[in-house]
Enzyme design. Sequence first.
Site, PDB file in Angstrom:
ATOM      1  NE  ARG A 118      51.161  38.349  28.315  1.00  0.00           N
ATOM      2  CZ  ARG A 118      51.843  39.135  28.750  1.00  0.00           C
ATOM      3  NH1 ARG A 118      50.712  40.032  29.772  1.00  0.00           N
ATOM      4  NH2 ARG A 118      52.665  39.698  28.988  1.00  0.00           N
ATOM      5  CG  ASP A 124      44.386  52.546  33.630  1.00  0.00           C
ATOM      6  OD1 ASP A 124      44.390  52.185  34.660  1.00  0.00           O
ATOM      7  OD2 ASP A 124      43.407  50.714  33.048  1.00  0.00           O
ATOM      8  CG  HIS A 142      54.333  47.242  35.366  1.00  0.00           C
ATOM      9  ND1 HIS A 142      53.376  46.351  34.818  1.00  0.00           N
ATOM     10  CD2 HIS A 142      55.330  46.341  36.406  1.00  0.00           C
ATOM     11  CE1 HIS A 142      54.099  45.020  35.273  1.00  0.00           C
ATOM     12  NE2 HIS A 142      55.104  45.000  35.745  1.00  0.00           N
ATOM     13  CB  CYS A 186      64.367  62.063  29.597  1.00  0.00           C
ATOM     14  SG  CYS A 186      66.423  62.027  28.981  1.00  0.00           S
ATOM     15  CB  CYS A 239      69.581  65.704  27.969  1.00  0.00           C
ATOM     16  SG  CYS A 239      68.611  63.893  28.005  1.00  0.00           S
ATOM     17  CG  ASN A 286      41.617  36.708  34.616  1.00  0.00           C
ATOM     18  OD1 ASN A 286      41.365  37.722  34.999  1.00  0.00           O
ATOM     19  ND2 ASN A 286      42.128  35.813  33.767  1.00  0.00           N
ATOM     20  CB  ILE A 292      36.321  42.363  36.435  1.00  0.00           C
ATOM     21  CG1 ILE A 292      37.624  40.930  36.787  1.00  0.00           C
ATOM     22  CG2 ILE A 292      37.123  43.120  38.252  1.00  0.00           C
ATOM     23  CD1 ILE A 292      38.242  42.033  35.821  1.00  0.00           C
TER      24      ILE A 292
HETATM   25  P1  NAD Z   1      46.495  40.410  30.324  1.00  0.00           P
HETATM   26  O1  NAD Z   1      46.650  41.618  29.349  1.00  0.00           O
HETATM   27  O2  NAD Z   1      47.866  39.529  30.545  1.00  0.00           O
HETATM   28  O3  NAD Z   1      45.465  39.448  31.331  1.00  0.00           O
HETATM   29  C1  NAD Z   1      44.308  40.529  31.560  1.00  0.00           C
HETATM   30  C2  NAD Z   1      43.337  39.663  31.929  1.00  0.00           C
HETATM   31  O4  NAD Z   1      42.388  40.161  32.232  1.00  0.00           O
HETATM   32  C3  NAD Z   1      43.950  37.948  30.395  1.00  0.00           C
HETATM   33  O5  NAD Z   1      43.331  37.134  31.511  1.00  0.00           O
HETATM   34  C4  NAD Z   1      41.456  38.290  30.587  1.00  0.00           C
HETATM   35  O6  NAD Z   1      41.133  36.884  29.947  1.00  0.00           O
HETATM   36  C5  NAD Z   1      41.238  39.148  31.511  1.00  0.00           C
HETATM   37  N1  NAD Z   1      40.416  39.776  30.581  1.00  0.00           N
HETATM   38  C6  NAD Z   1      39.863  40.637  30.475  1.00  0.00           C
HETATM   39  N2  NAD Z   1      38.927  41.844  30.616  1.00  0.00           N
HETATM   40  C7  NAD Z   1      38.692  40.824  31.691  1.00  0.00           C
HETATM   41  C8  NAD Z   1      36.908  41.152  31.768  1.00  0.00           C
HETATM   42  N3  NAD Z   1      36.264  42.518  31.479  1.00  0.00           N
HETATM   43  N4  NAD Z   1      36.932  40.700  32.727  1.00  0.00           N
HETATM   44  C9  NAD Z   1      37.731  39.339  33.665  1.00  0.00           C
HETATM   45  N5  NAD Z   1      38.563  39.230  33.341  1.00  0.00           N
HETATM   46  C10 NAD Z   1      39.371  39.903  32.370  1.00  0.00           C
HETATM   47  O7  NAD Z   1      47.746  41.751  31.320  1.00  0.00           O
HETATM   48  P2  NAD Z   1      48.346  41.775  32.366  1.00  0.00           P
HETATM   49  O8  NAD Z   1      48.845  40.690  33.007  1.00  0.00           O
HETATM   50  O9  NAD Z   1      47.772  43.240  32.970  1.00  0.00           O
HETATM   51  O10 NAD Z   1      49.031  42.343  32.018  1.00  0.00           O
HETATM   52  C11 NAD Z   1      49.706  43.250  31.177  1.00  0.00           C
HETATM   53  C12 NAD Z   1      50.636  43.527  31.001  1.00  0.00           C
HETATM   54  O11 NAD Z   1      50.290  45.249  29.898  1.00  0.00           O
HETATM   55  C13 NAD Z   1      50.647  44.330  32.239  1.00  0.00           C
HETATM   56  O12 NAD Z   1      52.158  45.188  33.157  1.00  0.00           O
HETATM   57  C14 NAD Z   1      50.019  46.038  32.072  1.00  0.00           C
HETATM   58  O13 NAD Z   1      51.200  46.847  32.471  1.00  0.00           O
HETATM   59  C15 NAD Z   1      49.780  46.442  30.733  1.00  0.00           C
HETATM   60  N6  NAD Z   1      49.368  47.003  29.900  1.00  0.00           N
HETATM   61  C16 NAD Z   1      48.446  47.694  31.072  1.00  0.00           C
HETATM   62  C17 NAD Z   1      47.164  48.315  30.655  1.00  0.00           C
HETATM   63  C18 NAD Z   1      46.111  49.472  31.357  1.00  0.00           C
HETATM   64  O14 NAD Z   1      46.644  49.425  31.914  1.00  0.00           O
HETATM   65  N7  NAD Z   1      44.586  48.949  31.165  1.00  0.00           N
HETATM   66  C19 NAD Z   1      46.149  47.505  29.507  1.00  0.00           C
HETATM   67  C20 NAD Z   1      46.763  46.537  28.865  1.00  0.00           C
HETATM   68  C21 NAD Z   1      48.437  46.430  29.028  1.00  0.00           C
END
Ligand code: NAD
Length: 250
Positions: A35, A105, A122, A130, A158, A221, A239
Site C-alpha cells: 500500500r 519473507d 501471516h 496443501c 493428495c 513509518n 526505516i
Molecule cells: P502495507 O503495504 O500496508 O504498509 C507498508 C507501510 O510501510 C506503508 O505505510 C509505507 O508508507 C511504509 N514504508 C514502506 N517502505 C518504507 C521505508 N523504507 N521506510 C519507512 N516506511 C516505509 O504493509 P503491511 O501493513 O505490512 O500490510 C501488508 C500485508 O502484506 C501484510 O499483511 C504482509 O503479510 C504482506 N506483505 C508482506 C511483504 C513482505 O513479507 N516483505 C511484502 C508485501 C506485503
Amino acid sequence: MDADDRARALLARAERVVALTGAGISTDSGIPDFRGPNGVWTKDPAAEKVSTLSHYVTDPEVRRAAWRTRLDSPAWRAEPNAGHHALVALERQGRLHTLVTQNIDELHQRAGSDPALVVEVHGTMRQVACLSCGERAPMERALERVRAGEPDPPCRSCGGILKSATISFGQSLVAEDIERAFVAAERCDVLLAVGTSLTVYPVAELVPTAKRAGAAVVIVNAEPTALDHLADAVVAGSISEVLPRLVAPV
Ligand code: NAD
C-alpha cells in the site's frame, strides 16, 4: 523534545519491547510493500485478487498467475537491511521480548533475530501448504516443478491445491500465533510498530491492546498510519535510516 528524542528515550528505558513489523521494513531490501507509493496494489489493484483465498481456490488462472509471480519474486534475492539489523541490536540489548511480523519473507531470521522470538502472524512464503491435507514442503521444490513445466503443481500426497504457506484474505490466522502476539502486547512496556500501515486486522489491534494495558506506543513509518493518534511518538522517515538511530544506546 521532538518525536525522535521521545522515541529514543522510551526505547532506552524499555525492558519488554514488542516490535510489530510490516512490509515497509523490507522495501529497502528490494521487496515492494502493498500500500505504499510503490506498492504492488497501489500500482495494480487487480493484484489483490491473488491474495484472496476464494479467487485462488476457484480460478486456475489466478493460481497460474500466482506461481509466475512467486517464480519472479524479488524476495529470493533479498538480503536483510539496517532496519532488520536494528531489531537484532535491540534484542542483544535484552530489550526485545517478541517480534511480531506481518512479513512473509523471513528476513528477520536471516538478519539474526532469534527465531524463538519471531511470530509470523501471516505465515511464510518459503514454504507451501496443501489446502486439502495441510502438508507443508519447501517452496523451492514446488518452484522447481513450475520451472519444469507444471503451471499449477498439485499436492504430491493428495492432489489438493498448493499455495504458499501464507495467510490470504479469507483464510484463518493460526490461533496460537495470534494469541501469543496479543499476550505479548498486553505485557510489554513499549509497542514499536515499524513499516506497517496498521490497516490489517486483527494484527493492527495489537496497538490499542498494548496502549490499554499501559504500554507506550512508538510508530516508525514513512507515511501516516491509521493509528498515529494512539502513539506516544511517531517518527516519520526511512526505516533503515531511522531505526538504527532509535535503538542506539544513549
Ligand atoms: P502495507 O503495504 O500496508 O504498509 C507498508 C507501510 O510501510 C506503508 O505505510 C509505507 O508508507 C511504509 N514504508 C514502506 N517502505 C518504507 C521505508 N523504507 N521506510 C519507512 N516506511 C516505509 O504493509 P503491511 O501493513 O505490512 O500490510 C501488508 C500485508 O502484506 C501484510 O499483511 C504482509 O503479510 C504482506 N506483505 C508482506 C511483504 C513482505 O513479507 N516483505 C511484502 C508485501 C506485503
